[in-house]
Design a protein around this motif. Sequence first.
Motif, PDB file in Angstrom:
ATOM      1  N   PRO A 147       0.812  -1.224   0.000  1.00  0.00           N
ATOM      2  CA  PRO A 147       0.000   0.000   0.000  1.00  0.00           C
ATOM      3  C   PRO A 147       0.843   1.271   0.000  1.00  0.00           C
ATOM      4  N   TYR A 194      -1.204   4.317  -0.043  1.00  0.00           N
ATOM      5  CA  TYR A 194      -2.164   5.184   0.635  1.00  0.00           C
ATOM      6  C   TYR A 194      -2.885   4.384   1.716  1.00  0.00           C
ATOM      7  N   THR A 195      -2.832   4.869   2.944  1.00  0.00           N
ATOM      8  CA  THR A 195      -3.469   4.176   4.065  1.00  0.00           C
ATOM      9  C   THR A 195      -4.498   5.051   4.783  1.00  0.00           C
ATOM     10  N   VAL A 222      -7.811   7.674   3.908  1.00  0.00           N
ATOM     11  CA  VAL A 222      -8.684   8.202   2.847  1.00  0.00           C
ATOM     12  C   VAL A 222      -8.520   9.708   2.668  1.00  0.00           C
ATOM     13  N   TYR A 271      -5.966  10.514  -0.139  1.00  0.00           N
ATOM     14  CA  TYR A 271      -6.127  10.048  -1.519  1.00  0.00           C
ATOM     15  C   TYR A 271      -6.030  11.240  -2.479  1.00  0.00           C
ATOM     16  N   CYS A 291      -9.054   9.304  -6.803  1.00  0.00           N
ATOM     17  CA  CYS A 291     -10.503   9.319  -6.562  1.00  0.00           C
ATOM     18  C   CYS A 291     -11.266   9.151  -7.873  1.00  0.00           C
ATOM     19  N   SER A 347      -9.301   0.133  -5.905  1.00  0.00           N
ATOM     20  CA  SER A 347      -8.460   0.867  -4.952  1.00  0.00           C
ATOM     21  C   SER A 347      -7.212   0.067  -4.580  1.00  0.00           C
ATOM     22  N   THR A 365      -3.889   1.331  -2.469  1.00  0.00           N
ATOM     23  CA  THR A 365      -4.441   1.600  -1.144  1.00  0.00           C
ATOM     24  C   THR A 365      -4.367   0.352  -0.279  1.00  0.00           C
ATOM     25  N   ASP A 366      -4.513   0.537   1.021  1.00  0.00           N
ATOM     26  CA  ASP A 366      -4.611  -0.638   1.887  1.00  0.00           C
ATOM     27  C   ASP A 366      -6.075  -1.046   2.011  1.00  0.00           C
ATOM     28  N   SER A 415      -8.577   1.350   4.336  1.00  0.00           N
ATOM     29  CA  SER A 415      -8.934   2.645   3.755  1.00  0.00           C
ATOM     30  C   SER A 415      -9.740   2.470   2.468  1.00  0.00           C
ATOM     31  N   ALA A 416      -9.476   1.385   1.720  1.00  0.00           N
ATOM     32  CA  ALA A 416     -10.263   1.117   0.510  1.00  0.00           C
ATOM     33  C   ALA A 416     -11.725   0.895   0.871  1.00  0.00           C
TER      34      ALA A 416
END
Length: 268
Positions: A136, A138-139, A141, A144, A149, A174, A179-180, A183-184
């Motif tokens: 990941p 991005y962890t 939201v 992002y 997005c 995601s 992403t992780d 957060s997804a």
Amino acid sequence: MDGQTIVNALILGVVEGLTEFIPVSSTGHLLLIGHFLGFESTGKTFEVLIQLGAILAILSVYSARLWTLATALPSDPASRRFVLGILIAFLPAAVIGVMAHGFIKGVLFETPALVCTTLLLGGIILLWIDRLPLKPVYTNVMDYPLSLCLKIGICQCLAMVPGVSRSGATIAGSLLMGTDKRSAAEFSFFLAMPTMAGAFTYDLFKNRNVISMDDAMLIGIGFVASFIAGVFVVKGLLDFVSRHGFAAFAWWRIIVGLAGFAGLYFLG
């Protein structure tokens, strides 16, 4: 409207609440179960309008978070960027949903074999993604980027096909974009709010002249059941996903898809 119809509406409402926010396709489940129960709603409005219960479920669980976000908007650039990101992610589905509404409701919603196929294929894809050694980037939201997005919003458009799953498409997309898992799933929750509210409003507008009092009563029953079941799912899903990933949902999709095919073959 007989007692069995009311029971069917209650069952479908519970199914909606339990499946809306997990990547198994609530619409696919509703269409398949409705098919085998012999449940018919005017213009397939029931399957869309009972989503209001799920919308209110997520609003009730996230009310404090939403209030904090709203009060921070005037002074916090990160909050403004996040809200803008949700709106950008919502736009592709809004445009395609309006343009293809008739085809989606009149053709795709009336094809149970398509639902079984997408459930099965989606389960295999989700199982594959869950086993990838993804790292990941991005962890949170709130971090992002807007470009991410938009891409997630484009992925959400795949869920116009029943059985794909709105949350499944957004979560899978995601994860593949860095992403992780937690957060997804959380971004999918936030994106559900305008998406489901928009679908509810537009479908209600399009069918405002054909919904009877009996239809409204059934929708109300489904709405209440959806709300209660949805609250339980929203409260527990993020922790479950963080610990166990999405494999359980992938296998569930595969089982339901195969069972659906068997049911169509033997029962029609």
